[in-house]
Design a protein around this motif. Structure first.
Motif, PDB file in Angstrom:
ATOM      1  N   UNK A  19      -8.154  19.111  -5.576  1.00  0.00           N
ATOM      2  CA  UNK A  19      -7.845  18.570  -4.253  1.00  0.00           C
ATOM      3  C   UNK A  19      -8.167  19.594  -3.166  1.00  0.00           C
ATOM      4  N   UNK A  20      -8.498  19.094  -1.996  1.00  0.00           N
ATOM      5  CA  UNK A  20      -8.670  19.951  -0.827  1.00  0.00           C
ATOM      6  C   UNK A  20      -7.294  20.501  -0.442  1.00  0.00           C
ATOM      7  N   UNK A  21      -7.176  21.769  -0.056  1.00  0.00           N
ATOM      8  CA  UNK A  21      -5.870  22.297   0.358  1.00  0.00           C
ATOM      9  C   UNK A  21      -5.247  21.425   1.457  1.00  0.00           C
ATOM     10  N   UNK A  22      -3.940  21.156   1.317  1.00  0.00           N
ATOM     11  CA  UNK A  22      -3.234  20.351   2.316  1.00  0.00           C
ATOM     12  C   UNK A  22      -3.273  18.860   2.058  1.00  0.00           C
ATOM     13  N   UNK A  23      -4.036  18.457   1.025  1.00  0.00           N
ATOM     14  CA  UNK A  23      -4.163  17.035   0.691  1.00  0.00           C
ATOM     15  C   UNK A  23      -3.292  16.721  -0.524  1.00  0.00           C
ATOM     16  N   UNK A  24      -2.506  15.652  -0.421  1.00  0.00           N
ATOM     17  CA  UNK A  24      -1.691  15.195  -1.551  1.00  0.00           C
ATOM     18  C   UNK A  24      -2.367  13.993  -2.205  1.00  0.00           C
ATOM     19  N   UNK A  25      -2.249  13.904  -3.535  1.00  0.00           N
ATOM     20  CA  UNK A  25      -2.739  12.734  -4.270  1.00  0.00           C
ATOM     21  C   UNK A  25      -1.743  12.392  -5.363  1.00  0.00           C
ATOM     22  N   UNK A  26      -1.509  11.101  -5.539  1.00  0.00           N
ATOM     23  CA  UNK A  26      -0.771  10.655  -6.727  1.00  0.00           C
ATOM     24  C   UNK A  26      -1.470   9.419  -7.281  1.00  0.00           C
ATOM     25  N   UNK A  27      -1.328   9.223  -8.579  1.00  0.00           N
ATOM     26  CA  UNK A  27      -1.936   8.076  -9.242  1.00  0.00           C
ATOM     27  C   UNK A  27      -0.863   7.007  -9.414  1.00  0.00           C
ATOM     28  N   UNK A  28      -1.114   5.816  -8.852  1.00  0.00           N
ATOM     29  CA  UNK A  28      -0.152   4.715  -8.938  1.00  0.00           C
ATOM     30  C   UNK A  28      -0.099   4.179 -10.367  1.00  0.00           C
ATOM     31  N   UNK A  29       0.877   3.317 -10.630  1.00  0.00           N
ATOM     32  CA  UNK A  29       1.058   2.780 -11.987  1.00  0.00           C
ATOM     33  C   UNK A  29      -0.178   2.041 -12.485  1.00  0.00           C
ATOM     34  N   UNK A  30      -0.882   1.386 -11.554  1.00  0.00           N
ATOM     35  CA  UNK A  30      -2.077   0.641 -11.972  1.00  0.00           C
ATOM     36  C   UNK A  30      -3.335   1.510 -11.975  1.00  0.00           C
ATOM     37  N   UNK A  31      -3.159   2.829 -11.774  1.00  0.00           N
ATOM     38  CA  UNK A  31      -4.285   3.755 -11.814  1.00  0.00           C
ATOM     39  C   UNK A  31      -4.933   4.028 -10.470  1.00  0.00           C
ATOM     40  N   UNK A  32      -4.462   3.367  -9.396  1.00  0.00           N
ATOM     41  CA  UNK A  32      -5.092   3.564  -8.091  1.00  0.00           C
ATOM     42  C   UNK A  32      -4.768   4.947  -7.531  1.00  0.00           C
ATOM     43  N   UNK A  33      -5.765   5.545  -6.885  1.00  0.00           N
ATOM     44  CA  UNK A  33      -5.591   6.860  -6.264  1.00  0.00           C
ATOM     45  C   UNK A  33      -4.962   6.666  -4.881  1.00  0.00           C
ATOM     46  N   UNK A  34      -3.816   7.303  -4.659  1.00  0.00           N
ATOM     47  CA  UNK A  34      -3.150   7.276  -3.358  1.00  0.00           C
ATOM     48  C   UNK A  34      -3.205   8.689  -2.780  1.00  0.00           C
ATOM     49  N   UNK A  35      -3.382   8.798  -1.481  1.00  0.00           N
ATOM     50  CA  UNK A  35      -3.451  10.123  -0.865  1.00  0.00           C
ATOM     51  C   UNK A  35      -2.668  10.160   0.437  1.00  0.00           C
ATOM     52  N   UNK A  36      -2.157  11.343   0.757  1.00  0.00           N
ATOM     53  CA  UNK A  36      -1.334  11.520   1.960  1.00  0.00           C
ATOM     54  C   UNK A  36      -1.600  12.891   2.550  1.00  0.00           C
ATOM     55  N   UNK A  37      -1.528  12.995   3.883  1.00  0.00           N
ATOM     56  CA  UNK A  37      -1.738  14.292   4.528  1.00  0.00           C
ATOM     57  C   UNK A  37      -2.330  14.124   5.916  1.00  0.00           C
ATOM     58  N   UNK A  38      -2.687  15.238   6.555  1.00  0.00           N
ATOM     59  CA  UNK A  38      -3.203  15.195   7.928  1.00  0.00           C
ATOM     60  C   UNK A  38      -4.579  14.539   8.052  1.00  0.00           C
ATOM     61  N   UNK A  39      -5.219  14.297   6.907  1.00  0.00           N
ATOM     62  CA  UNK A  39      -6.563  13.712   6.905  1.00  0.00           C
ATOM     63  C   UNK A  39      -6.548  12.183   6.999  1.00  0.00           C
ATOM     64  N   UNK A  40      -5.380  11.577   6.910  1.00  0.00           N
ATOM     65  CA  UNK A  40      -5.310  10.110   6.882  1.00  0.00           C
ATOM     66  C   UNK A  40      -5.484   9.524   8.282  1.00  0.00           C
ATOM     67  N   UNK A  41      -6.362   8.541   8.389  1.00  0.00           N
ATOM     68  CA  UNK A  41      -6.669   7.889   9.678  1.00  0.00           C
ATOM     69  C   UNK A  41      -5.415   7.408  10.395  1.00  0.00           C
ATOM     70  N   UNK A  42      -5.593   7.152  11.694  1.00  0.00           N
ATOM     71  CA  UNK A  42      -4.521   6.561  12.497  1.00  0.00           C
ATOM     72  C   UNK A  42      -4.313   5.101  12.118  1.00  0.00           C
ATOM     73  N   UNK A  43      -5.370   4.471  11.654  1.00  0.00           N
ATOM     74  CA  UNK A  43      -5.300   3.059  11.262  1.00  0.00           C
ATOM     75  C   UNK A  43      -6.607   2.358  11.570  1.00  0.00           C
ATOM     76  N   UNK A  44      -6.633   1.056  11.310  1.00  0.00           N
ATOM     77  CA  UNK A  44      -7.804   0.242  11.648  1.00  0.00           C
ATOM     78  C   UNK A  44      -7.629  -0.325  13.056  1.00  0.00           C
ATOM     79  N   UNK A  45      -8.651  -0.189  13.856  1.00  0.00           N
ATOM     80  CA  UNK A  45      -8.608  -0.587  15.266  1.00  0.00           C
ATOM     81  C   UNK A  45      -8.294  -2.080  15.412  1.00  0.00           C
ATOM     82  N   UNK A  46      -7.238  -2.355  16.162  1.00  0.00           N
ATOM     83  CA  UNK A  46      -6.793  -3.733  16.451  1.00  0.00           C
ATOM     84  C   UNK A  46      -6.411  -4.514  15.203  1.00  0.00           C
ATOM     85  N   UNK A  47      -6.211  -3.827  14.095  1.00  0.00           N
ATOM     86  CA  UNK A  47      -5.862  -4.531  12.852  1.00  0.00           C
ATOM     87  C   UNK A  47      -4.618  -3.913  12.206  1.00  0.00           C
ATOM     88  N   UNK A  48      -3.455  -4.089  12.840  1.00  0.00           N
ATOM     89  CA  UNK A  48      -2.220  -3.557  12.240  1.00  0.00           C
ATOM     90  C   UNK A  48      -1.936  -4.173  10.867  1.00  0.00           C
TER      91      UNK A  48
END
Length: 587
Positions: free
Chosen positions: A388-417
């Motif tokens: 992993x890149x320093x400062x980046x968190x990752x965990x593997x969900x029960x179904x195998x999906x990669x989840x990530x958290x940290x300062x690199x995560x976008x603000x969101x999708x524009x106009x699509x809450x």
């Protein structure tokens, strides 16, 4: 000085590593350089021109151009007044342009040349927002980007100080519309902090400094190349823009860069060209070429293969692989690969040839890097995307999906809450849609796309990317798409590596005619069947590819079968091959 916003990188470069060739581009056969100081002067003029044009903080401006210094000038000029860049791939359709102009409420559009001007004009004519179009090249009847800089004449750069002071680390920097393999593009909102956090985390991992040069040829509208270009600016690495992807080979020899960023598809093309040239050799030279190639394909950085292998590899590097390094300019320290899975055989052979390939992984929504293999071979595992890149968190969900958290995560999708809430859960974890696992509890391995997994009629789930990546280890397979939703067994649509097929035909004494005829040749089909039989041994019975179609041409962006980031558009490919698929399953 503290860098808290990306436009702070230029003053930092002037203070720490003033360059005469901070940016360079080729015009009419001559390389033209811009010094660090000159870059800042032009950016200031652009910013002042934007203010005089009435552009305000948070206004959106589209950039549709190949890589060139003006791209940076407009991008950084927008940043200094808090306006937002909307980079768009030149290869997108008029309808996509129009959708993005309207969705982002674009005020201005900067296009490169007459062709893109015509395309953007057509899009604007049917749009709701009616943005003003400027061109980077001189085009009759069009406004020029120089009209913007001319508005700054006589104005002191100090007038920008209050505007810069009003731009903050968590302000929206850019809206990047991801084309995706289905549906309408989504606007990914990235802040200064998102991309800057990625830049700062990656700096210690990159073996480059202010004495080095980089060749840039992946589109700057892709966050991957763009983030690396900010990293180059931060370290005083000179950025040379290739004329086009077609001239990369020539530009590598001219510029002699120390690094470049690529996608596996382009690295495969480099490899194919080398192999094609090797196939043209005769006698002892041809023998030595294939001897070195076989040594490279057996390379394993985690395993000492003994004195005899090591001495052979040393010799191969001296007499054969040295020519590979020369073809890349002779100075390459490392190559960074991302955007798709790199064939393990390519990684092995390039590392063996003393061209370290740092394979990484990320998404537009993650600014982009989540993990990357290191320059140090002890921290690299082929077939993975590294630690992993320093400062980046990752965990593997029960179904195998990669989840990530940290300062690199976008603000969101524009106009699509609604879409934002689907992608980022209440605990801040971004759901990547990729399936993966950790190897040795440290190295992230991507096994598939969650949405691309399918179920056979026997109720068995197939992860196509896992199968595809294994099959791409064959030197005879350039592109492959595994299919079989609702069918009795998986099958594949294959684009052969025609250079390798041609070489094999020569060895076997089979006259090579056209690609169209060769994919129907019984001996060629039999050769591929043997490749499939060998690769199938790695899979469970239900995962084995039973049948295949050989395509006479590659999947391309132009044919609509690949996204601008070179991912397969599975739905389109299946539509294009529907008749052949039906015949294959009817047999």
């Amino acid at each position: 000085m503290a860098v808290t916003r990306l436009f702070d990188l230029i003053p930092q470069q002037i203070a720490k590593y003033p360059k005469q060739d901070a940016l360079a581009t080729k015009e009419n056969g001559t390389w033209i350089s811009y010094s660090s100081v000159r870059v800042q002067e032009i950016i200031d003029k652009v910013s002042i021109g934007f203010i005089k044009s009435g552009l305000q903080k948070d206004d959106k401006v589209a950039i549709i151009s190949p890589n060139r210094p003006e791209w940076n000038f407009i991008d950084l000029g927008l940043q200094q007044i808090g306006a937002v860049s909307v980079p768009i791939y030149p290869t997108l359709t008029v309808e996509d342009y129009r959708y993005i102009f309207d969705d982002a409420e674009v005020k201005m559009v900067f296009v490169y040349d007459e062709q893109l001007f015509a395309k953007a004009t057509e899009a604007v004519n049917g749009s709701r927002t009616n943005p003003v179009i400027y061109t980077l090249q001189d085009v009759n009847g069009a406004k020029s980007w120089k009209d913007i800089t001319a508005l700054a004449d006589g104005q002191p750069a100090s007038m920008l100080d209050p505007y810069k002071a009003n731009v903050f680390n968590d302000d929206l920097l850019t809206l990047i519309y991801t084309s995706g393999t289905t549906g309408k593009p989504k606007g990914v909102m990235l802040t200064h902090n998102n991309i800057l956090s990625n830049v700062l985390a990656a700096i210690p991992l990159m073996p480059v400094n202010h004495n080095h040069k980089a060749l840039s040829f992946l589109p700057l509208c892709h966050v991957y190349e763009r983030m690396l270009c900010y990293l180059y600016l931060s370290q005083g690495v000179s950025i040379y823009y290739a004329e086009s992807t077609d001239t990369v080979g020539e530009n590598l020899k001219e510029v002699q860069p120390h690094m470049f960023v690529t996608v596996p598809r382009l690295l495969e093309k480099v490899y194919d060209k080398i192999v094609a040239k090797g196939a043209e050799l005769t006698g002892i030279k041809k023998f030595l070429f294939y001897w070195a190639l076989e040594l490279g394909l057996k390379y394993d950085m985690q395993k000492n293969q003994g004195f005899f292998y090591n001495i052979q590899l040393k010799l191969a590097n001296k007499i054969i692989f040295s020519k590979w390094r020369e073809a890349l300019g002779g100075n390459v320290i490392t190559v960074v690969s991302g955007g798709a899975a790199l064939q393990p055989r390519l990684a092995r052979v390039f590392w063996a040839a003393q061209i370290p390939v740092m394979e990484g992984y990320g998404l537009t929504e993650t600014s982009p890097v989540i993990a990357v293999n290191r320059f140090n071979p002890d921290e690299t595992r082929i077939s993975t995307v590294g630690p992993l890149l320093p400062g980046v968190e990752v965990k593997i969900a029960e179904d195998g999906e990669i989840l990530t958290r940290g300062p690199h995560i976008m603000k969101g999708y524009y106009k699509r809450p609604d879409l934002t809430a689907e992608a980022i859960d209440s605990e801040g974890w971004f759901h990547t849609g990729d399936i993966g696992q950790f190897v040795e509890n440290k190295y992230l391995k991507i096994t598939d796309r969650k949405k691309e997994m399918f179920k056979t009629s026997g109720g068995k789930y197939i992860a196509p990317q896992l199968v595809e990546n294994k099959f791409k280890e064959s030197r005879y397979i350039e592109q492959i798409m595994v299919i079989g939703e609702g069918e009795k067994f998986p099958s594949a649509i294959v684009v052969p590596s025609f250079a390798d097929v041609k070489s094999w035909c020569e060895i076997k004494g089979i006259p090579y005619t056209t690609n169209e005829e060769m994919v129907c040749n019984a001996q060629v089909i039999e050769k591929f069947q043997k490749e499939f039989d060998e690769m199938n041994e790695n899979f469970a019975q239900y995962e084995r590819v039973k049948k295949f179609i050989l395509m006479p041409r590659p999947f391309t962006i132009e044919s609509g079968e690949m996204t601008p980031t070179l991912k397969l558009k599975r739905k389109i490919i299946m539509q294009n091959c529907q008749g052949q698929i039906e015949k294959m399953y009817a047999r």
